[in-house]
Design a protein around this motif. Sequence first.
Motif, mmCIF file in Angstrom:
data_model
loop_
_atom_site.group_PDB
_atom_site.id
_atom_site.type_symbol
_atom_site.label_atom_id
_atom_site.label_comp_id
_atom_site.label_asym_id
_atom_site.label_seq_id
_atom_site.Cartn_x
_atom_site.Cartn_y
_atom_site.Cartn_z
ATOM 1 N N UNK A 5 0.839 -1.205 0.000
ATOM 2 C CA UNK A 5 0.000 0.000 0.000
ATOM 3 C C UNK A 5 0.871 1.250 0.000
ATOM 4 N N UNK A 6 1.965 1.176 0.725
ATOM 5 C CA UNK A 6 2.861 2.322 0.859
ATOM 6 C C UNK A 6 3.450 2.755 -0.481
ATOM 7 N N UNK B 110 1.564 5.758 -1.585
ATOM 8 C CA UNK B 110 1.277 6.750 -0.548
ATOM 9 C C UNK B 110 1.920 8.102 -0.716
ATOM 10 N N UNK B 111 2.739 8.267 -1.734
ATOM 11 C CA UNK B 111 3.347 9.576 -1.935
ATOM 12 C C UNK B 111 4.671 9.754 -1.216
ATOM 13 N N UNK B 112 5.189 8.699 -0.601
ATOM 14 C CA UNK B 112 6.437 8.807 0.145
ATOM 15 C C UNK B 112 7.608 8.187 -0.605
ATOM 16 N N UNK B 113 8.582 7.716 0.193
ATOM 17 C CA UNK B 113 9.823 7.203 -0.365
ATOM 18 C C UNK B 113 9.584 5.959 -1.237
ATOM 19 N N UNK B 114 8.737 5.058 -0.757
ATOM 20 C CA UNK B 114 8.493 3.835 -1.523
ATOM 21 C C UNK B 114 7.841 4.143 -2.865
ATOM 22 N N UNK B 115 6.936 5.093 -2.875
ATOM 23 C CA UNK B 115 6.292 5.462 -4.129
ATOM 24 C C UNK B 115 7.320 6.077 -5.080
ATOM 25 N N UNK B 116 8.176 6.905 -4.527
ATOM 26 C CA UNK B 116 9.258 7.500 -5.314
ATOM 27 C C UNK B 116 10.108 6.388 -5.948
ATOM 28 N N UNK C 39 8.474 12.683 -13.994
ATOM 29 C CA UNK C 39 8.388 13.404 -12.725
ATOM 30 C C UNK C 39 7.334 14.505 -12.728
ATOM 31 N N UNK D 123 -0.188 6.382 -10.548
ATOM 32 C CA UNK D 123 -0.190 5.056 -9.928
ATOM 33 C C UNK D 123 -0.924 5.100 -8.598
ATOM 34 N N UNK D 124 -1.845 4.178 -8.417
ATOM 35 C CA UNK D 124 -2.516 4.024 -7.137
ATOM 36 C C UNK D 124 -2.368 2.574 -6.683
ATOM 37 N N UNK E 24 -9.279 6.623 -6.446
ATOM 38 C CA UNK E 24 -9.718 5.425 -5.726
ATOM 39 C C UNK E 24 -10.104 5.808 -4.294
ATOM 40 N N UNK F 168 -0.851 13.911 -2.969
ATOM 41 C CA UNK F 168 -0.186 12.857 -2.182
ATOM 42 C C UNK F 168 1.212 13.275 -1.743
ATOM 43 N N UNK F 169 1.509 13.125 -0.478
ATOM 44 C CA UNK F 169 2.813 13.531 0.047
ATOM 45 C C UNK F 169 2.803 14.954 0.590
ATOM 46 N N UNK G 198 11.581 12.434 2.603
ATOM 47 C CA UNK G 198 10.321 11.778 2.268
ATOM 48 C C UNK G 198 9.900 10.837 3.390
ATOM 49 N N UNK G 199 8.605 10.822 3.697
ATOM 50 C CA UNK G 199 8.094 9.770 4.568
ATOM 51 C C UNK G 199 8.349 8.437 3.878
ATOM 52 N N UNK G 200 8.515 7.375 4.663
ATOM 53 C CA UNK G 200 8.860 6.098 4.056
ATOM 54 C C UNK G 200 7.745 5.579 3.147
ATOM 55 N N UNK G 201 6.557 5.482 3.720
ATOM 56 C CA UNK G 201 5.505 4.817 2.955
ATOM 57 C C UNK G 201 4.252 5.635 2.916
ATOM 58 N N UNK G 202 3.144 4.960 3.092
ATOM 59 C CA UNK G 202 1.902 5.709 3.004
ATOM 60 C C UNK G 202 1.533 6.242 4.371
ATOM 61 N N UNK G 203 1.117 7.493 4.364
ATOM 62 C CA UNK G 203 0.585 8.067 5.581
ATOM 63 C C UNK G 203 -0.897 7.737 5.602
#
Lengths: 355, 355
Positions: free
Chosen positions: A31-32, A35-41, A59, A153-154, B82, B246-247, B345-350
């Motif tokens: 899910x992360x 989420x707009x964070x590091x993993x999504x990046x 980008x 991407x979602x 979504x 997001x983010x 960046x936050x790691x994952x999804x908030x």
Amino acid sequence: MHKCNEPYHEPSSTPACPSLAVSSDTNRVQLAHGGGGKLMHELIQDELRPLYQNQEHCDRDSAHLPQIPSDGRLVMSTDSFVVDPLFFPGGDIGKLAVCGTCNDLAMSGALPLAMSLSLIISEGFLFRDLRTILHSFKTTLEEAGAELITGDTKVIPLERQDQLYINTSGVGLVSSSCQLNPSQIQPGDAIIINGDLGRHSVCLLGARSATSDVLNLQSDCSLLQDQVQGLLNAGIEIHCLRDLTRGGFFTALIELAEASGLEAQVFERRIPVCEPVETYCELMGYRAGFLANEGRFVCIAPEREVTKILNVLGPEAVHVGNVGSHSTGVVKLEKDFGTQEVLRREYGELLPRIC
Amino acid sequence: MHKCNEPYHEPSSTPACPSLAVSSDTNRVQLAHGGGGKLMHELIQDELRPLYQNQEHCDRDSAHLPQIPSDGRLVMSTDSFVVDPLFFPGGDIGKLAVCGTCNDLAMSGALPLAMSLSLIISEGFLFRDLRTILHSFKTTLEEAGAELITGDTKVIPLERQDQLYINTSGVGLVSSSCQLNPSQIQPGDAIIINGDLGRHSVCLLGARSATSDVLNLQSDCSLLQDQVQGLLNAGIEIHCLRDLTRGGFFTALIELAEASGLEAQVFERRIPVCEPVETYCELMGYRAGFLANEGRFVCIAPEREVTKILNVLGPEAVHVGNVGSHSTGVVKLEKDFGTQEVLRREYGELLPRIC
């Protein structure tokens, strides 16, 4: 001590919280990742950036469309793909997502220029499968001569971890003089299809029931733009094109008859259906004319152009009928034994999730 | 006779096959509505046709884009939505789907011209809800001054019957001279945001936990194009715009700092956060700067333009920081007590599924 009043649960290899299992598995989308964070990046940089010709587009939230020549016009189309299963003989959802949208553009006489790619991925989706699908997307897009210019991407939680929905929207270029639509259809026009019907649907059904090997059938999923450009470049007069996706040839023809107000007459024995599809239809009670295809289209053009059209479309194309002069707006199917059937839309779904 | 060896099941009001229950309920979308037959035809004609200005577009798989002036360029964007729940204080997925894509276009300085609408609807979805959402879509699209020109509809079986995913792709028109992107950012530029942060996210969280009444908060979901056009039409020099989805603001700024290679400095005490959002963040451990918004953007422009920008954007806009001359590519948050934090960046999804 194990107390009798309490139900005893075997320790399970599945953790109580499925999200925890997913989040500890680096082979799967989390899910992360949405989420707009590091993993999504990371997901965007590692998996999606390579799809872009101009990697700066990756980008950005939007992108400029190419400049077009003054005698050209732009056409836009969109399609969401929810096919099940994602992989089938002859293709996968990545190839399908390019072909579907490019073929919609091709039916206007357009060549695809730019495409968007929007992914809705189920939490837990295997990266291995995602990469295979994105590779198919990329190679098919290159074959189409189009460029990915923007995307989204979602990630969503779903019961099944193997779900992926793709939306592609495409912008194509067509000559200002190209007019292909139902209002161009004239009495006497020939009705031609570019090949046999039903392969994609039966192929999907086979893949679902694991009878693919028995059927030995490949989906017709393919780009149609070369065939269409072949017709246009040969200077052949074409009145209308329509791809034969959901609802198949019969529904497409019903729609064109209604839109033009004219009567279409089609000869059942001329409609090409390959042997495995015919057998499958007989067994299951389907009609190949209503089955969805992903690489077939109908071409409506003056009778005098038939030979040239068949030459361009190749040996699999067939002249299956003609447009009559009556203003009934219906399709008449001439059956083998001299009877006639007025075709009606099927009530509901014949085959869900084939596109 | 009820035999003791067999577990006894109460007769359930739910039929064994959920599809049967759905297919007998005319208030709900059926799989067959996506099947290419009569029901799909009805869905398109009854529910979707009224959304089109040019109703012929409803029956076509693609549509011509409008002709554009010679000094204009076209920009394309795509977004899939979504959001969960579909309805929230201040909007619903229909409004969000227009705002999201139009706002992406607005960040390029573009006004939306044409839009596509692709629906993925869960089997069993209530027509009543679908109509409400499509009505929101239509009114927001009219507000945006854009036209729906093409679309697609799929119906899929899901565990939950209340799921709807929407993709919108948009094409907008921008002046050829308008250059808004991270490479325009200069040392000394001011960083301005158009309002307080985090409303949309906290509003969604409130709607999920049914604490909306307590929070008394509306989403900031709104079209940004009027504010952007206000800036451009006033002749103000703008270097870069980015919406804070997001983010949130912090991730947007991290991306812009990385892309420009410059350092951004932001003062924490200047960042506007309304009281309910601040309280919620304190309780839940969120940071408003990382929360997604749907009606907020950051504007990066020369310092000398700040007063004019604040005049155009109104009393809620705040000058929160500046771009420095160091080539660190990072964002420094100046905290209230004189300390400094380099934002990561936050790691994952908030918060999953807020857009």
